[in-house]
Design a protein around this motif. Structure first.
Motif, PDB file in Angstrom:
ATOM      1  N   ASN A   6     -13.002 -17.985   6.295  1.00 60.40           N
ATOM      2  CA  ASN A   6     -11.991 -18.653   7.099  1.00 60.40           C
ATOM      3  C   ASN A   6     -11.916 -17.937   8.444  1.00 60.40           C
ATOM      4  O   ASN A   6     -11.380 -16.841   8.544  1.00 60.40           O
ATOM      5  CB  ASN A   6     -10.639 -18.603   6.383  1.00 60.40           C
ATOM      6  N   PRO A  10      -4.887 -20.149   9.061  1.00 56.31           N
ATOM      7  CA  PRO A  10      -4.361 -21.492   8.859  1.00 56.31           C
ATOM      8  C   PRO A  10      -3.021 -21.675   9.544  1.00 56.31           C
ATOM      9  O   PRO A  10      -2.317 -20.709   9.847  1.00 56.31           O
ATOM     10  CB  PRO A  10      -4.205 -21.569   7.328  1.00 56.31           C
ATOM     11  N   ARG A  13       2.931 -23.165   7.074  1.00 51.22           N
ATOM     12  CA  ARG A  13       3.394 -24.256   6.236  1.00 51.22           C
ATOM     13  C   ARG A  13       4.906 -24.165   6.031  1.00 51.22           C
ATOM     14  O   ARG A  13       5.414 -24.174   4.921  1.00 51.22           O
ATOM     15  CB  ARG A  13       2.678 -24.236   4.882  1.00 51.22           C
ATOM     16  N   GLY A 162      -9.750 -32.373   4.908  1.00 47.89           N
ATOM     17  CA  GLY A 162      -9.158 -32.061   3.621  1.00 47.89           C
ATOM     18  C   GLY A 162      -9.356 -33.196   2.626  1.00 47.89           C
ATOM     19  O   GLY A 162      -9.796 -34.290   2.979  1.00 47.89           O
ATOM     20  N   GLU A 210      -3.390 -20.045   1.343  1.00 47.62           N
ATOM     21  CA  GLU A 210      -3.187 -20.955   2.470  1.00 47.62           C
ATOM     22  C   GLU A 210      -4.508 -21.590   2.888  1.00 47.62           C
ATOM     23  O   GLU A 210      -4.567 -22.770   3.242  1.00 47.62           O
ATOM     24  CB  GLU A 210      -2.569 -20.205   3.658  1.00 47.62           C
ATOM     25  N   ALA A 211      -5.588 -20.814   2.862  1.00 46.09           N
ATOM     26  CA  ALA A 211      -6.899 -21.353   3.221  1.00 46.09           C
ATOM     27  C   ALA A 211      -7.319 -22.437   2.231  1.00 46.09           C
ATOM     28  O   ALA A 211      -7.909 -23.449   2.625  1.00 46.09           O
ATOM     29  CB  ALA A 211      -7.930 -20.234   3.264  1.00 46.09           C
ATOM     30  N   GLU A 214      -5.510 -25.599   3.060  1.00 49.97           N
ATOM     31  CA  GLU A 214      -5.982 -26.261   4.263  1.00 49.97           C
ATOM     32  C   GLU A 214      -6.935 -27.406   3.929  1.00 49.97           C
ATOM     33  O   GLU A 214      -7.029 -28.387   4.669  1.00 49.97           O
ATOM     34  CB  GLU A 214      -6.686 -25.260   5.184  1.00 49.97           C
TER      35      GLU A 214
END
Length: 243
Positions: A6, A10, A13, A162, A210-211, A214
């Motif tokens: 990554n 990201p 959120r 995504g 979190e990655a 994504e």
């Protein structure tokens, strides 16, 4: 465990735990939407367009499955997160056109669930690449062959669009999560999918989780399956308080 590939952090959120709103409860009708599970692991529920009864759902946004003609949709739709269509592989051109606004723009992003109907190896990569290029979410069905899942994720791990998934039970949810982690780390995707080991998923740092989110937008699951409790017990969503 290998480092997630990554290159950029990201987007935030809204300070929620990474796996908040991961699941989408599949609802049989509008009444089930109103009475849906309010556990924080659940996001907008999935409802068939034919089940819209014209009443105020008072439920926030929906993930709508388009099982009626586009022209048959009511004018006064609730807020939608996405519109999902089933697409035989031979009609993929039509789905791509729909994603691109032909015959008319959709009120939400399209998600396309492809039925390969006996197609040979390679269909998952080709179809998901075309769907993502059109700006739509490819749909991963967790019951597919592990090599098809690997082909699918090899494309989506490098896409900004995504994907969404459908899973029948806890094991399939864990399999999707584990395979997504493997796709991002360069590990063996089919092996991770088959093993459905929750340990590597539960061990993810917040940044790594979190990655994953994504690219893994949401997973549709059956109502009342108890998957939220299972994931909490496995340590995957221990940071989400039960309601």
């Amino acid at each position: 465990m290998a480092t997630l590939l990554n290159l950029q952090p990201p987007a935030p959120r809204e300070q929620q735990p990474p796996f908040a709103a991961l699941l989408a409860e599949t609802c049989a009708d509008a009444a089930a939407v109103r009475d849906r599970n309010r556990d924080p692991i659940f996001g907008p529920p999935l409802l068939a367009a034919s089940a819209l009864d014209g009443t105020d759902l008072d439920s926030g946004p929906l993930w709508l499955r388009l099982d009626v003609a586009l022209d048959a949709l009511p004018q006064d739709l609730p807020e939608l997160t996405r519109i999902e269509v089933d697409c035989p592989l031979e009609h993929l051109d039509d789905a791509v056109a729909l994603a691109e606004g032909d015959p008319r723009p959709l009120p939400a992003r399209l998600a396309v669930r492809v039925d390969p109907d006996g197609a040979g190896r390679g269909w998952a990569a080709e179809s998901s690449e075309r769907i993502a290029a059109a700006g739509a979410h490819p749909v991963l069905v967790a019951g597919r062959d592990a090599h098809d899942v690997a082909d699918f994720l090899a494309v989506l791990a490098h896409s900004a669009v995504g994907f969404v998934a459908h899973a029948a039970d806890t094991r399939e949810v864990v399999a999707v999560l584990a395979a997504t982690v493997a796709a991002l780390t360069g590990d063996d995707i089919p092996a991770a999918f088959r093993a459905a080991d929750p340990a590597p998923v539960a061990a993810l740092s917040s940044a790594a989780a979190e990655a994953v989110r994504e690219i893994l937008v949401a997973i549709a699951v059956p109502a009342g399956a108890g998957i939220e409790a299972d994931l909490r017990e496995l340590g995957i969503t221990a940071d989400l308080g039960a309601r």
